[in-house]
Design a protein around this motif. Sequence first.
Motif, short mmCIF file in Angstrom:
data_model
loop_
_atom_site.label_atom_id
_atom_site.label_comp_id
_atom_site.label_asym_id
_atom_site.label_seq_id
_atom_site.Cartn_x
_atom_site.Cartn_y
_atom_site.Cartn_z
N PHE A 213 7.99 -9.68 -5.14
CA PHE A 213 8.17 -10.83 -4.27
C PHE A 213 7.75 -10.42 -2.87
O PHE A 213 8.00 -9.29 -2.46
N ALA A 214 7.15 -11.35 -2.12
CA ALA A 214 6.77 -11.06 -0.73
C ALA A 214 6.86 -12.33 0.10
O ALA A 214 6.45 -13.41 -0.35
N GLN A 215 7.38 -12.19 1.29
CA GLN A 215 7.44 -13.32 2.22
C GLN A 215 6.11 -13.39 2.96
O GLN A 215 5.57 -12.36 3.39
N ASN A 216 5.59 -14.59 3.12
CA ASN A 216 4.32 -14.79 3.81
C ASN A 216 4.47 -14.42 5.28
O ASN A 216 5.37 -14.90 5.97
N ALA A 217 3.57 -13.57 5.77
CA ALA A 217 3.65 -13.09 7.16
C ALA A 217 3.38 -14.18 8.18
O ALA A 217 3.88 -14.14 9.30
N LEU A 218 2.59 -15.18 7.81
CA LEU A 218 2.25 -16.26 8.75
C LEU A 218 3.13 -17.48 8.60
O LEU A 218 3.20 -18.31 9.50
N ASP A 219 3.78 -17.62 7.45
CA ASP A 219 4.66 -18.76 7.21
C ASP A 219 5.91 -18.26 6.49
O ASP A 219 5.93 -18.14 5.26
N PRO A 220 6.97 -17.92 7.22
CA PRO A 220 8.17 -17.34 6.61
C PRO A 220 8.91 -18.28 5.66
O PRO A 220 9.86 -17.86 5.01
N THR A 221 8.47 -19.53 5.55
CA THR A 221 9.08 -20.44 4.58
C THR A 221 8.41 -20.34 3.21
O THR A 221 8.80 -21.05 2.30
N LYS A 222 7.41 -19.46 3.09
CA LYS A 222 6.71 -19.29 1.81
C LYS A 222 7.03 -17.92 1.22
O LYS A 222 7.00 -16.90 1.91
N LEU A 223 7.31 -17.92 -0.06
CA LEU A 223 7.59 -16.70 -0.81
C LEU A 223 6.54 -16.60 -1.92
O LEU A 223 6.29 -17.58 -2.63
N HIS A 224 5.92 -15.44 -2.05
CA HIS A 224 4.91 -15.21 -3.09
C HIS A 224 5.48 -14.30 -4.16
O HIS A 224 6.16 -13.31 -3.84
N ILE A 225 5.21 -14.63 -5.42
CA ILE A 225 5.64 -13.82 -6.55
C ILE A 225 4.38 -13.39 -7.30
O ILE A 225 3.55 -14.24 -7.64
N VAL A 226 4.23 -12.10 -7.53
CA VAL A 226 3.07 -11.56 -8.24
C VAL A 226 3.58 -10.70 -9.39
O VAL A 226 4.37 -9.78 -9.17
N GLU A 227 3.14 -11.04 -10.59
CA GLU A 227 3.57 -10.31 -11.78
C GLU A 227 2.36 -9.91 -12.60
O GLU A 227 1.36 -10.63 -12.63
N LYS A 228 2.47 -8.78 -13.30
CA LYS A 228 1.45 -8.37 -14.27
C LYS A 228 2.17 -8.04 -15.57
O LYS A 228 3.18 -7.29 -15.56
N TRP A 229 1.66 -8.59 -16.67
CA TRP A 229 2.24 -8.39 -18.00
C TRP A 229 1.15 -7.95 -18.96
O TRP A 229 -0.01 -8.34 -18.80
N VAL A 230 1.51 -7.19 -19.98
CA VAL A 230 0.51 -6.74 -20.93
C VAL A 230 -0.06 -7.89 -21.75
O VAL A 230 -1.23 -7.87 -22.12
N ASP A 231 0.78 -8.91 -22.04
CA ASP A 231 0.29 -10.04 -22.84
C ASP A 231 1.29 -11.21 -22.78
O ASP A 231 2.35 -11.11 -22.15
#
Length: 100
Positions: free
Chosen positions: A40-58
């Motif tokens: 999870f990461a908070q957007n540096a330019l818009d603190p009201t946005k949260l980004h979720i990045v996931e990687k899965w094998v399948d």
Amino acid sequence: MLIVLAEAKIGAGALDKAHRAIATMVEASLSEEGCISYAFAQNALDPTKLHIVEKWVDDTALSFHFQTPHMATFQKALGGLDVTVTSASKFQADDGAPLM
């Protein structure tokens, strides 16, 4: 490999209240078989946005993830907070290559 990209809108103070639930979710997800990365990461330019990045094998690993007890606990924890998922997509990808 699957890459999941999601974005959420977070209200004032919601991230502070959700921090423990997010940390627990990341830790539990990373221990799942088939999880390559989960962040999870908070957007540096818009603190009201949260980004979720996931990687899965399948898809099987991702489907299992949605059925885990820690996913249910996480959704319950966020249920009372001002957090709204605004987009979520999955992408098929190869293993990638270094940029540098």
